[in-house]
Write a protein that holds these residues in place. Sequence first.
Motif, mmCIF file in Angstrom:
data_model
loop_
_atom_site.group_PDB
_atom_site.id
_atom_site.type_symbol
_atom_site.label_atom_id
_atom_site.label_comp_id
_atom_site.label_asym_id
_atom_site.label_seq_id
_atom_site.Cartn_x
_atom_site.Cartn_y
_atom_site.Cartn_z
ATOM 1 N N LYS A 232 1.688 11.609 -2.051
ATOM 2 C CA LYS A 232 2.828 11.968 -1.207
ATOM 3 C C LYS A 232 2.226 12.518 0.087
ATOM 4 O O LYS A 232 1.130 13.071 0.074
ATOM 5 C CB LYS A 232 3.688 13.044 -1.891
ATOM 6 N N GLU B 94 0.810 -1.223 0.000
ATOM 7 C CA GLU B 94 0.000 0.000 0.000
ATOM 8 C C GLU B 94 0.836 1.263 0.000
ATOM 9 O O GLU B 94 0.378 2.305 -0.473
ATOM 10 C CB GLU B 94 -0.897 0.022 1.243
ATOM 11 N N ALA B 95 2.039 1.202 0.556
ATOM 12 C CA ALA B 95 2.837 2.420 0.690
ATOM 13 C C ALA B 95 2.945 3.113 -0.656
ATOM 14 O O ALA B 95 3.036 2.465 -1.697
ATOM 15 C CB ALA B 95 4.213 2.086 1.225
ATOM 16 N N ALA B 96 2.906 4.442 -0.610
ATOM 17 C CA ALA B 96 2.857 5.200 -1.857
ATOM 18 C C ALA B 96 4.118 4.979 -2.684
ATOM 19 O O ALA B 96 4.063 4.920 -3.898
ATOM 20 C CB ALA B 96 2.676 6.678 -1.557
ATOM 21 N N GLN B 97 5.247 4.873 -2.009
ATOM 22 C CA GLN B 97 6.486 4.718 -2.760
ATOM 23 C C GLN B 97 7.034 3.323 -2.585
ATOM 24 O O GLN B 97 7.983 3.118 -1.845
ATOM 25 C CB GLN B 97 7.524 5.717 -2.260
ATOM 26 N N PRO C 139 7.875 9.839 3.591
ATOM 27 C CA PRO C 139 7.448 9.576 2.203
ATOM 28 C C PRO C 139 7.417 8.083 1.854
ATOM 29 O O PRO C 139 6.567 7.649 1.094
ATOM 30 C CB PRO C 139 8.500 10.295 1.370
ATOM 31 N N ASP C 140 8.336 7.299 2.439
ATOM 32 C CA ASP C 140 8.334 5.894 2.049
ATOM 33 C C ASP C 140 7.352 5.059 2.853
ATOM 34 O O ASP C 140 7.151 3.886 2.566
ATOM 35 C CB ASP C 140 9.746 5.303 2.132
ATOM 36 N N GLU C 141 6.757 5.653 3.860
ATOM 37 C CA GLU C 141 5.753 4.898 4.621
ATOM 38 C C GLU C 141 4.343 5.399 4.375
ATOM 39 O O GLU C 141 3.371 4.774 4.788
ATOM 40 C CB GLU C 141 6.064 4.958 6.127
ATOM 41 N N TRP C 142 4.249 6.533 3.725
ATOM 42 C CA TRP C 142 2.941 7.133 3.505
ATOM 43 C C TRP C 142 2.101 6.257 2.589
ATOM 44 O O TRP C 142 2.588 5.714 1.597
ATOM 45 C CB TRP C 142 3.122 8.511 2.895
ATOM 46 N N LYS C 143 0.818 6.127 2.935
ATOM 47 C CA LYS C 143 -0.105 5.392 2.089
ATOM 48 C C LYS C 143 -1.196 6.343 1.622
ATOM 49 O O LYS C 143 -1.751 7.084 2.441
ATOM 50 C CB LYS C 143 -0.743 4.241 2.875
ATOM 51 N N PRO C 144 -1.517 6.294 0.357
ATOM 52 C CA PRO C 144 -2.542 7.224 -0.149
ATOM 53 C C PRO C 144 -3.863 7.174 0.609
ATOM 54 O O PRO C 144 -4.533 8.200 0.698
ATOM 55 C CB PRO C 144 -2.696 6.813 -1.608
#
Lengths: 549, 153
Positions: free
Chosen positions: B66, A259-262, B96-101
């Motif tokens: 983001k 799920e993580a965006a990146q 940023p690398d843990e963020w989920k939309p």
Amino acid sequence: MSRPSVLTHNYHSYPQPGFDSIVHTGLSYRPLPIRAPELSAGYNQQHTGHHGRISTVRMSGPAYMASDEELANLQKLSSEYQPEVTGPLVGERQSSSAIATEYANADPIYRVKTAALPSNYAYFRTCRGDGHCGWRAIAFTYFEALLRVADVNKLEDEEARLQSMHNLLNAAGFPEHVYIDFVDEAFGLLQKLSASLRAMDGAGPETLLQTFNDPSTAMAIITYLKLLASAWMQSNPNDFAPFLEFNQDLKSYCSMNIEAAQCEIDHLGIAALAEAVIKPAGFALEVLYLDRSPGEEINTYRYEPTGHDGLPLKNPQTLRLLYRPGHYDILYKAEDVAQPLQQAQPVPTQAPLHVALAGYADEFVPMSSNIPDVMTMIPGMYPTGIGQRWPSVSYDYNPNPAPQPQIAPVPTYAPAQTPATPVASSHQEYVTPVHASHVNHHNPPSHHTIQLEPPLVLPIHPPPPPPVTIDRGPQMTIERGGPFRPSMYELEPGFHSGQPHALPFQTSIFRNSHYNTAHFLNPDFQPEEWSPDSEYATGNRGRHKSASQ
Amino acid sequence: MSAGAKKRIMKEYGECMKDTPSGMKINFDEQNMTEWEILLDGPEQSIYSGGHFKLKMTFPTEYPFKPPVVSFKTKIYHPNVSNDDKGSMCLGMLRPDEWKPPNKVVSVLRLIQTLLIEPNADDAIEPSIANEYKENRKEFDKTAKDWVKRYAK
């Protein structure tokens, strides 16, 4: 003089303004003696020259050492560094000979593996390597395959099926009012595509490409697929949990890696997406792993869809990805590409078929649908009832629509063709790399060129042609009459593409008989098609090998 | 900023209004909806109680793909808030690398509140403050309270 004006003055008189930015990054946290304690945000930005001057003095000293803080800061900058990625999010389709060319000077493993790529996979499409390329490649090809099916009902079915998967998303704990935004973008695209199919305007491929090049829409669709994959994994823990590292919990795995965006797609992500979205749609997913593993062929993994009976579906639409360590692109076989065009034509399937035969009998073009009758009416032409074969010939071709798009330039349909022209032009690049796949069987001009050029004079025609290619052989020679004059349609690249796959008889008896054009006893023998290892293991092998190297 | 992002921000704002975490106030400007001003009272049970902190939440163009950027405009002595003019807070779901939309802004606000009650010294942006928090809690509490008095009244 007030302080600010002094500082400003320093800044202007500073001899190397370019230098201060370098030093500034390292020293921005260092408390400077002159700096007023109550500096507000942005203040030190304004006066970089001031920092620059001080630090220059320091750096000119013999024993300049970066402090830990500076090193930490540099380390931070370096770990935050992201290479600039360029190129469209999803590129135009292009000849895959570019890949082979790219690796021509690479190490031998890559060279060997990519050399055969263009003949099997005629085209490829780049995806921008921004960390989403695998997800994007699958998402794009999924919609593209739907477009290739060219059935409005199929698109509507898919929408309904995806809609029904909201349960899965809810069960995984995603708030509906949040994911619905992503769903809307994906369904919006589905609806645009079906509208285009209904209107038969041929705009589908362009719409698709544009949508995927719009960053926010594309990300929404990608996110939707990510959520579906994650929800699928969580609802099928037995299929996925065993692959996790020791003691890793599936939910947190999904949260961090799916799920993580990146996060780029991993094997579990691909598997989940294949199970949740691709296979139920009746599509197969093929991933070619181009890496330095030993072997001469690119390793391929295929996810095969199954029907309601549990048996694999026959000839499913296939999404193909090319994986190079850390990056995914999209691949196509020549026939993948041909189909959407044919479907986009508002023309009954039968008609173009006969036009395709125009290469053999130019004068029959105008009366395409009457060909069988006309042929039998020519006296003495089909004494043995060969004319009766015409219908059966066309049936042979029907199941494989690949050759049909070549019909595109037929003037009658000119208006309908216009949207398709860009694609047709891309066939141009295809000519050279795929030459090897030509089959003389269906390829009168090339076989004349290669083998019969010297004796092209009339004497060769009177004798009945060899028993090969019963369907087409006779007509071809007779209609041609003299030194061949290739029809413009035959010159269309890709005219012969896909046809080898139409051969209904691929039994070993046929393959090892002289009826097979890949057999060296065949008068129209095509060396490119011949693989000696598959038949006679002795004699010619050495010669062939040395010849091929 | 895309239409989708605006729609999402409006949605998030609506949800925050309905369910504002206690002790928070959001100033939302429709003309500039990508920058929220948040007024946060130091939670009762924390050393920051009594303080009033001003925060800024900035939504990047790529939102929600983001994470929003959270920064303390009021100086605060906290291992997870950078001790500079930016006052940035970047940990957990805000990374940023843990963020989920699908992450919700309300959860971001709750995360901030939780961190004031219990700093996360293992994921600190200010190692020296984190160290003090772990090794010399008394000193840490003292400085933090002192800063509340000095900057956050």
